[in-house]
Design a protein around this motif. Structure first.
Motif, mmCIF file in Angstrom:
data_model
loop_
_atom_site.group_PDB
_atom_site.id
_atom_site.type_symbol
_atom_site.label_atom_id
_atom_site.label_comp_id
_atom_site.label_asym_id
_atom_site.label_seq_id
_atom_site.Cartn_x
_atom_site.Cartn_y
_atom_site.Cartn_z
ATOM 1 N N SER A 73 0.833 -1.203 0.000
ATOM 2 C CA SER A 73 0.000 0.000 0.000
ATOM 3 C C SER A 73 0.862 1.246 0.000
ATOM 4 C CB SER A 73 -0.928 0.004 1.220
ATOM 5 O OG SER A 73 -1.878 -1.025 1.144
ATOM 6 N N LEU A 74 1.895 1.271 0.816
ATOM 7 C CA LEU A 74 2.777 2.434 0.874
ATOM 8 C C LEU A 74 3.428 2.699 -0.476
ATOM 9 C CD1 LEU A 74 4.451 1.762 4.329
ATOM 10 C CD2 LEU A 74 2.843 3.597 3.806
ATOM 11 N N ARG A 75 3.824 1.636 -1.167
ATOM 12 C CA ARG A 75 4.425 1.821 -2.490
ATOM 13 C C ARG A 75 3.410 2.402 -3.464
ATOM 14 N NH1 ARG A 75 6.794 -3.158 -1.054
ATOM 15 N NH2 ARG A 75 5.269 -4.347 -2.262
ATOM 16 N N ARG A 76 2.175 1.888 -3.455
ATOM 17 C CA ARG A 76 1.160 2.416 -4.371
ATOM 18 C C ARG A 76 0.860 3.888 -4.083
ATOM 19 N NH1 ARG A 76 -1.602 -2.064 -2.885
ATOM 20 N NH2 ARG A 76 -3.253 -0.828 -1.903
ATOM 21 N N TRP A 77 0.872 4.252 -2.821
ATOM 22 C CA TRP A 77 0.461 5.590 -2.417
ATOM 23 C C TRP A 77 1.564 6.631 -2.597
ATOM 24 C CZ3 TRP A 77 -1.925 4.066 2.983
ATOM 25 C CH2 TRP A 77 -3.032 3.247 2.764
ATOM 26 N N TYR A 78 2.824 6.206 -2.353
ATOM 27 C CA TYR A 78 3.889 7.213 -2.212
ATOM 28 C C TYR A 78 5.050 7.064 -3.189
ATOM 29 C CZ TYR A 78 1.897 8.670 2.313
ATOM 30 O OH TYR A 78 1.089 9.157 3.309
ATOM 31 N N ALA A 79 5.109 5.989 -3.951
ATOM 32 C CA ALA A 79 6.266 5.777 -4.828
ATOM 33 C C ALA A 79 6.440 6.949 -5.785
ATOM 34 C CB ALA A 79 6.095 4.482 -5.626
ATOM 35 N N GLU A 109 0.092 14.933 -11.689
ATOM 36 C CA GLU A 109 1.258 14.249 -11.117
ATOM 37 C C GLU A 109 1.034 13.684 -9.723
ATOM 38 O OE1 GLU A 109 4.091 13.543 -12.783
ATOM 39 O OE2 GLU A 109 2.989 14.360 -14.480
ATOM 40 N N ALA A 110 -0.167 13.736 -9.200
ATOM 41 C CA ALA A 110 -0.416 13.255 -7.844
ATOM 42 C C ALA A 110 -0.787 11.781 -7.854
ATOM 43 C CB ALA A 110 -1.515 14.078 -7.191
ATOM 44 N N ARG A 111 -0.491 11.117 -6.733
ATOM 45 C CA ARG A 111 -0.887 9.728 -6.552
ATOM 46 C C ARG A 111 -2.086 9.668 -5.604
ATOM 47 N NH1 ARG A 111 2.718 6.060 -8.860
ATOM 48 N NH2 ARG A 111 1.942 4.350 -7.568
ATOM 49 N N HIS A 112 -2.156 8.665 -4.759
ATOM 50 C CA HIS A 112 -3.379 8.399 -3.995
ATOM 51 C C HIS A 112 -3.573 9.333 -2.805
ATOM 52 C CE1 HIS A 112 -6.734 5.939 -2.642
ATOM 53 N NE2 HIS A 112 -6.176 5.761 -1.465
ATOM 54 N N ARG A 139 -1.983 10.187 -11.218
ATOM 55 C CA ARG A 139 -1.215 8.938 -11.203
ATOM 56 C C ARG A 139 -1.715 7.963 -10.140
ATOM 57 N NH1 ARG A 139 4.203 10.503 -9.652
ATOM 58 N NH2 ARG A 139 4.798 8.373 -10.183
ATOM 59 N N ASP A 140 -2.943 8.153 -9.680
ATOM 60 C CA ASP A 140 -3.497 7.233 -8.694
ATOM 61 C C ASP A 140 -3.788 5.903 -9.386
ATOM 62 O OD1 ASP A 140 -5.104 5.798 -6.864
ATOM 63 O OD2 ASP A 140 -5.854 7.654 -5.983
ATOM 64 N N PRO A 141 -3.153 4.803 -8.941
ATOM 65 C CA PRO A 141 -3.335 3.523 -9.640
ATOM 66 C C PRO A 141 -4.608 2.785 -9.268
ATOM 67 C CG PRO A 141 -1.818 3.241 -7.818
ATOM 68 C CD PRO A 141 -2.172 4.704 -7.841
ATOM 69 N N GLY A 142 -5.272 3.207 -8.172
ATOM 70 C CA GLY A 142 -6.471 2.498 -7.738
ATOM 71 C C GLY A 142 -7.729 3.312 -7.901
ATOM 72 N N SER A 143 -7.720 4.522 -7.327
ATOM 73 C CA SER A 143 -8.851 5.454 -7.471
ATOM 74 C C SER A 143 -8.528 6.360 -8.656
ATOM 75 C CB SER A 143 -9.031 6.266 -6.187
ATOM 76 O OG SER A 143 -9.080 5.415 -5.061
ATOM 77 N N THR A 144 -8.680 5.834 -9.823
ATOM 78 C CA THR A 144 -8.112 6.404 -11.037
ATOM 79 C C THR A 144 -8.876 7.638 -11.512
ATOM 80 O OG1 THR A 144 -9.527 5.040 -12.422
ATOM 81 C CG2 THR A 144 -7.402 4.095 -11.758
ATOM 82 N N PRO A 145 -8.270 8.442 -12.392
ATOM 83 C CA PRO A 145 -9.014 9.532 -13.013
ATOM 84 C C PRO A 145 -10.296 9.060 -13.693
ATOM 85 C CG PRO A 145 -6.677 9.833 -13.408
ATOM 86 C CD PRO A 145 -6.834 8.489 -12.748
#
Length: 243
Positions: A128-134, A216-219, A190-196
């Protein structure tokens, strides 16, 4: 003049402290309420079979009528449930990093993450940390703080709440058109789960909802991009309620 109340609902496995960077930008214009969801923070662990309705009931008593709800991830689903079933509590609805009407492939992916949490809770937290902050500019201290919050969870309670997160969008989907309050769906580019795509899906499903995609933002928008998020929240409330 009484300041409007802004209610901040956090994500699965997290607690109200995730809102601190964004809350600092909003505290001068709103009365902030940030209750922990059942099974999170210092609350008792969530029992097997907990539902979205249970999570919503668990925070409803802390929400004054006519509040502006801002929900993140699981908290966004809780906020949507409240907008449907307790409309007296909700003046506006901002869904941050929210899922919506997952496709079969998206459902399979999130259920795979749930299975991973059953197999190895600590490894699932690390993923989860990798998906959120990588590849973000979030300070390492904040990443460590999020990690500590995740690992402090009762593992079974986390899994019970994650199951709600993995399945409740299907429960909400058929009724989203009934949410009549002004609304906004915000997510990271760039959110991989809650996508645009999901944010646009949610905006299309609600009668009075726009979508904002933060470049450019992630989760973890409330931590990674608090200023654009605070601006979105403030603009929605100002433009729709004349605050």
């Amino acid at each position: 003049m009484t300041e409007p109340t802004l209610v901040l609902l956090h994500g699965v496995g997290l607690d109200h402290t995730m809102w601190e960077p964004t809350a600092e930008l909003l505290a001068d214009r709103f009365t902030l309420v940030a209750p922990d969801l059942p099974g999170h923070g210092r609350n008792r662990p969530a029992a097997a079979g907990i539902t979205l309705a249970d999570l919503a009931r668990g925070v409803a008593a802390a929400i004054p009528p006519g509040s502006h709800l801002v929900g993140f991830s699981l908290g966004a689903l809780v906020a949507q449930h409240l907008a449907l079933h307790r409309p007296d509590l909700v003046a506006t609805l901002t869904s941050v990093s929210s899922v919506c009407r997952r496709t079969p492939a998206e459902r399979e992916a999130v259920l795979g993450r749930l299975d991973a949490a059953h197999d190895d809770f600590e490894a699932a937290a690390a993923a989860s940390l990798r998906r959120w902050y990588a590849d973000t500019d979030v300070p390492a201290a904040w990443v460590r703080r999020t990690e500590a919050t995740l690992l402090a969870n009762d593992a079974d309670s986390f899994r019970h709440c994650y199951r709600v997160f993995a399945t409740a969008d299907a429960e909400l989907g058929p009724d989203l058109h009934r949410i009549a309050v002004p609304a906004l769906a915000v997510t990271g580019e760039r959110d991989p789960g809650s996508t645009p795509g999901m944010a646009r899906r949610l905006a299309a499903a609600l009668p009075h909802c726009g979508a904002v995609i933060v470049p450019e933002a992630r989760h973890m928008l409330p931590v990674q991009r608090p200023q654009p998020l605070a601006d979105c929240i403030t603009t929605l409330i100002r433009d729709t309620t004349h605050v």
